[in-house]
Every structure is written in structure tokens, then in C-alpha cells.
Design a protein around this motif. Structure first.
Motif, PDB file in Angstrom:
ATOM      1  N   GLU A 135      -9.123   5.266   0.905  1.00  0.00           N
ATOM      2  CA  GLU A 135      -7.658   5.665   1.170  1.00  0.00           C
ATOM      3  C   GLU A 135      -7.729   6.397   2.230  1.00  0.00           C
ATOM      4  O   GLU A 135      -7.459   7.017   3.304  1.00  0.00           O
ATOM      5  CB  GLU A 135      -7.330   6.611  -0.118  1.00  0.00           C
ATOM      6  CG  GLU A 135      -6.610   5.893  -1.329  1.00  0.00           C
ATOM      7  CD  GLU A 135      -5.346   5.782  -0.666  1.00  0.00           C
ATOM      8  OE1 GLU A 135      -4.787   5.925   0.027  1.00  0.00           O
ATOM      9  OE2 GLU A 135      -4.612   5.565  -2.107  1.00  0.00           O
ATOM     10  N   ASP A 136      -9.599   7.592   1.749  1.00  0.00           N
ATOM     11  CA  ASP A 136      -9.537   8.753   3.024  1.00  0.00           C
ATOM     12  C   ASP A 136      -9.927   7.287   4.001  1.00  0.00           C
ATOM     13  O   ASP A 136     -11.331   7.071   4.244  1.00  0.00           O
ATOM     14  CB  ASP A 136     -11.048   9.372   2.587  1.00  0.00           C
ATOM     15  CG  ASP A 136     -11.352  10.394   3.525  1.00  0.00           C
ATOM     16  OD1 ASP A 136     -10.910   9.927   4.535  1.00  0.00           O
ATOM     17  OD2 ASP A 136     -11.500  11.631   3.326  1.00  0.00           O
ATOM     18  N   PRO A 137     -10.113   7.690   6.076  1.00  0.00           N
ATOM     19  CA  PRO A 137     -10.428   6.449   6.888  1.00  0.00           C
ATOM     20  C   PRO A 137     -11.315   7.183   7.284  1.00  0.00           C
ATOM     21  O   PRO A 137     -12.238   6.408   7.441  1.00  0.00           O
ATOM     22  CB  PRO A 137      -9.005   7.274   7.586  1.00  0.00           C
ATOM     23  CG  PRO A 137      -8.119   7.580   7.252  1.00  0.00           C
ATOM     24  CD  PRO A 137      -8.195   8.966   5.400  1.00  0.00           C
ATOM     25  N   GLU A 138     -12.136   8.265   6.986  1.00  0.00           N
ATOM     26  CA  GLU A 138     -13.262   8.834   7.318  1.00  0.00           C
ATOM     27  C   GLU A 138     -14.516   7.716   5.950  1.00  0.00           C
ATOM     28  O   GLU A 138     -15.703   7.780   6.243  1.00  0.00           O
ATOM     29  CB  GLU A 138     -13.594  10.268   6.586  1.00  0.00           C
ATOM     30  CG  GLU A 138     -13.094  10.949   7.577  1.00  0.00           C
ATOM     31  CD  GLU A 138     -13.524  10.824   8.867  1.00  0.00           C
ATOM     32  OE1 GLU A 138     -14.857  10.524   9.267  1.00  0.00           O
ATOM     33  OE2 GLU A 138     -13.032  10.552   9.822  1.00  0.00           O
ATOM     34  N   ASP A 139     -14.025   6.889   4.926  1.00  0.00           N
ATOM     35  CA  ASP A 139     -14.810   6.419   4.121  1.00  0.00           C
ATOM     36  C   ASP A 139     -14.635   4.636   4.342  1.00  0.00           C
ATOM     37  O   ASP A 139     -15.583   3.832   3.957  1.00  0.00           O
ATOM     38  CB  ASP A 139     -14.507   6.024   2.764  1.00  0.00           C
ATOM     39  CG  ASP A 139     -14.554   7.717   1.881  1.00  0.00           C
ATOM     40  OD1 ASP A 139     -15.013   8.930   2.987  1.00  0.00           O
ATOM     41  OD2 ASP A 139     -13.527   8.281   0.700  1.00  0.00           O
ATOM     42  N   ARG A 140     -13.865   4.143   5.556  1.00  0.00           N
ATOM     43  CA  ARG A 140     -13.601   3.096   5.137  1.00  0.00           C
ATOM     44  C   ARG A 140     -14.550   2.294   6.524  1.00  0.00           C
ATOM     45  O   ARG A 140     -15.440   3.492   7.458  1.00  0.00           O
ATOM     46  CB  ARG A 140     -12.363   2.920   6.162  1.00  0.00           C
ATOM     47  CG  ARG A 140     -11.405   3.443   4.918  1.00  0.00           C
ATOM     48  CD  ARG A 140     -10.053   3.429   5.918  1.00  0.00           C
ATOM     49  NE  ARG A 140      -8.966   3.431   5.427  1.00  0.00           N
ATOM     50  CZ  ARG A 140      -7.914   4.564   5.788  1.00  0.00           C
ATOM     51  NH1 ARG A 140      -7.025   4.026   6.997  1.00  0.00           N
ATOM     52  NH2 ARG A 140      -7.058   4.753   4.652  1.00  0.00           N
ATOM     53  N   PHE A 141     -14.913   1.447   6.094  1.00  0.00           N
ATOM     54  CA  PHE A 141     -16.243   0.747   7.812  1.00  0.00           C
ATOM     55  C   PHE A 141     -15.689  -0.073   8.008  1.00  0.00           C
ATOM     56  O   PHE A 141     -14.662  -1.162   8.050  1.00  0.00           O
ATOM     57  CB  PHE A 141     -17.312   0.102   6.393  1.00  0.00           C
ATOM     58  CG  PHE A 141     -16.642  -0.065   4.972  1.00  0.00           C
ATOM     59  CD1 PHE A 141     -16.427  -1.589   5.556  1.00  0.00           C
ATOM     60  CD2 PHE A 141     -16.427  -0.236   4.107  1.00  0.00           C
ATOM     61  CE1 PHE A 141     -15.953  -2.686   4.703  1.00  0.00           C
ATOM     62  CE2 PHE A 141     -15.885  -0.879   2.535  1.00  0.00           C
ATOM     63  CZ  PHE A 141     -16.003  -2.049   2.885  1.00  0.00           C
ATOM     64  N   GLU A 142     -16.238  -0.191   9.476  1.00  0.00           N
ATOM     65  CA  GLU A 142     -15.756  -1.443  10.227  1.00  0.00           C
ATOM     66  C   GLU A 142     -15.598  -2.888   9.776  1.00  0.00           C
ATOM     67  O   GLU A 142     -16.132  -3.385   9.869  1.00  0.00           O
ATOM     68  CB  GLU A 142     -16.266  -1.319  11.284  1.00  0.00           C
ATOM     69  CG  GLU A 142     -15.432  -1.584  12.367  1.00  0.00           C
ATOM     70  CD  GLU A 142     -16.867  -2.315  14.385  1.00  0.00           C
ATOM     71  OE1 GLU A 142     -16.977  -2.961  14.981  1.00  0.00           O
ATOM     72  OE2 GLU A 142     -17.658  -0.786  14.312  1.00  0.00           O
ATOM     73  N   ALA A 143     -14.438  -3.470  10.192  1.00  0.00           N
ATOM     74  CA  ALA A 143     -14.447  -4.733  10.026  1.00  0.00           C
ATOM     75  C   ALA A 143     -14.961  -5.745  11.218  1.00  0.00           C
ATOM     76  O   ALA A 143     -14.637  -5.408  11.887  1.00  0.00           O
ATOM     77  CB  ALA A 143     -12.944  -4.954   9.452  1.00  0.00           C
ATOM     78  N   PRO A 144     -15.275  -7.511  10.228  1.00  0.00           N
ATOM     79  CA  PRO A 144     -15.366  -7.957  11.554  1.00  0.00           C
ATOM     80  C   PRO A 144     -14.668  -8.416  11.925  1.00  0.00           C
ATOM     81  O   PRO A 144     -13.665  -8.685  12.061  1.00  0.00           O
ATOM     82  CB  PRO A 144     -16.492  -9.093  10.406  1.00  0.00           C
ATOM     83  CG  PRO A 144     -15.846  -8.757   9.008  1.00  0.00           C
ATOM     84  CD  PRO A 144     -15.334  -7.015   9.275  1.00  0.00           C
ATOM     85  N   VAL A 166     -12.148  -1.650   7.093  1.00  0.00           N
ATOM     86  CA  VAL A 166     -11.849  -2.183   6.198  1.00  0.00           C
ATOM     87  C   VAL A 166     -10.698  -1.078   5.479  1.00  0.00           C
ATOM     88  O   VAL A 166     -11.377   0.609   4.820  1.00  0.00           O
ATOM     89  CB  VAL A 166     -12.186  -3.054   5.178  1.00  0.00           C
ATOM     90  CG1 VAL A 166     -12.610  -3.250   4.324  1.00  0.00           C
ATOM     91  CG2 VAL A 166     -12.926  -3.616   6.045  1.00  0.00           C
ATOM     92  N   PHE A 167      -9.479  -1.116   4.596  1.00  0.00           N
ATOM     93  CA  PHE A 167      -8.781  -0.578   3.744  1.00  0.00           C
ATOM     94  C   PHE A 167      -8.573  -0.443   3.001  1.00  0.00           C
ATOM     95  O   PHE A 167      -8.488   0.287   1.738  1.00  0.00           O
ATOM     96  CB  PHE A 167      -7.530  -0.413   4.479  1.00  0.00           C
ATOM     97  CG  PHE A 167      -5.815   0.913   3.843  1.00  0.00           C
ATOM     98  CD1 PHE A 167      -6.369   2.016   4.024  1.00  0.00           C
ATOM     99  CD2 PHE A 167      -5.062   0.136   2.688  1.00  0.00           C
ATOM    100  CE1 PHE A 167      -5.501   2.841   2.743  1.00  0.00           C
ATOM    101  CE2 PHE A 167      -4.237   0.754   2.433  1.00  0.00           C
ATOM    102  CZ  PHE A 167      -4.547   2.001   2.452  1.00  0.00           C
ATOM    103  N   SER A 168      -8.211  -2.027   2.454  1.00  0.00           N
ATOM    104  CA  SER A 168      -8.339  -2.659   1.223  1.00  0.00           C
ATOM    105  C   SER A 168      -8.959  -3.687   0.575  1.00  0.00           C
ATOM    106  O   SER A 168      -8.738  -4.594   2.150  1.00  0.00           O
ATOM    107  CB  SER A 168      -6.687  -2.050   0.668  1.00  0.00           C
ATOM    108  OG  SER A 168      -6.512  -3.165   0.797  1.00  0.00           O
TER     109      SER A 168
END
Length: 196
Positions: free
Chosen positions: A49-58, A172-174
């Protein structure tokens, strides 16, 4: 059974996977073996949910089923729904109408859908899309190279269906591991991704 023989037997599936990319005469047989090794996703869902926790998608690149180039870098600013599927996968067949409905419901919004076809022949993959009226493109990934980019996210090319939602910043969001039960669940997830 001796250790050497057990080691060789354990390595055999890896050799079969490696052989997928050679396009040789045995590639159809290798694909049949891999289809037999298919493991259904466990149905788990992960969301950041938190954008700061998301990681870059390939970055996903390749050709669609008609040979047209696809590069997700061209879709900057759009939320991307990536669905890994195979015509031979029963849950993929079951969820296909839901993906088509979700894509239609989100038309006109900054959302792109992308299928990733795993280990099908081109004619079989095209027939699947025609049967279900799929209007969005699918990367042709017979050898599983695109899918391999997601192994670090806990997705195996042999564990499908899987759907990955990538936000507009291409993080990656989900991740949905398993069959989507309906279109509404996916469109609700996309709506959340569009908010952030």
C-alpha cells in the motif's frame, strides 16, 4: 539409490528447462514435460500500500503473438496489469473472461494490460486469445525468459496463473498468485494503484 544417481535425477528438470530456449526439434517435447510439471499458484495475494515499500518492476520486452515489439518502458505513467498464462493451464482458462471484463471496464483510464504466454506454440496461444476475445497484447514467452525476471518476487514460470499489478511509477503494487475469482477484485486493486 546412490548419491550420484539422485543428483543426476534432481538435475534433469533443470536441464529440461534450459533446453526450452534452444528452439530445436525437442522443444515441443520439453514443453510437454514442463506442462506436466505445472504447479497452480497458491492463491496468495501480496500488496504494498505504501509507495515507499514498493520495489521496481523489471522492464518487460519482447514480441507479441503477432511479432510486434512490446516494451513496458513505452508505457510510462500507466498502471500495468501483467498476467502470466498458458492455454494448457485450467485456472488460466477459468480466469480469462475476468481479465477481459476488467480490461474492458478500465478502458479509457491510464491502465495497460499485458499477457505473458508461457510455453505455448504461437497458433495455440492465438487460438486461446481469439476464443476469449482478448484485446490486449501478450508477450510470447515460450522459453520462460520473461517469467524468469519475476523469480525474485516469488513467482516461478511453472506457477501460473499469476497477475502482477505495476503502478504508474513502474513499481510492484500487488501480486496475485493463483486464479482471479472475478473482474471486480482486479478492478478494485487497479483503482487503489491509480490513487497512489
Amino acid at each position: 539409490m546412490g548419491l550420484r544417481r539422485r543428483t543426476m535425477l534432481a538435475a534433469a528438470p533443470l536441464l529440461a528447462l534450459a533446453a526450452c530456449g534452444d528452439g530445436g526439434a525437442d522443444s515441443n517435447r520439453v514443453n510437454e514435460i514442463n506442462r506436466d510439471r505445472y504447479v497452480s499458484g497458491d492463491g496468495s495475494n501480496y500488496r504494498w500500500e505504501d509507495p515507499e515499500d514498493r520495489f521496481e518492476a523489471p522492464r518487460l520486452q519482447g514480441e507479441d503473438l503477432d511479432g510486434n515489439p512490446i516494451d513496458t518502458d513505452d508505457w510510462a505513467g500507466s498502471v500495468i496489469v501483467v498476467n502470466f498464462w498458458g492455454s494448457w493451464c485450467a485456472p488460466c482458462v477459468a480466469e480469462a473472461p475476468h481479465l477481459v471484463d476488467a480490461a474492458a471496464a478500465l478502458e479509457g483510464q491510464p491502465v495497460r494490460f499485458l499477457g505473458v504466454n508461457i510455453r505455448d506454440g504461437l497458433d495455440t496461444a492465438r487460438s486461446f486469445e481469439n476464443r476469449w476475445g482478448v484485446q490486449y497484447p501478450s508477450l510470447y514467452d515460450e522459453a520462460g525468459r520473461v517469467a524468469d525476471q519475476f523469480v525474485d518476487f516469488g513467482l516461478s514460470p511453472n506457477s501460473i496463473p499469476a497477475t502482477i499489478l505495476i503502478d504508474a511509477e513502474h513499481r510492484v503494487f500487488s501480486i496475485w498468485r493463483g486464479e482471479l475469482a472475478d473482474a471486480e477484485t482486479l478492478t478494485a486493486d487497479v483503482a487503489k494503484a491509480l490513487e497512489t
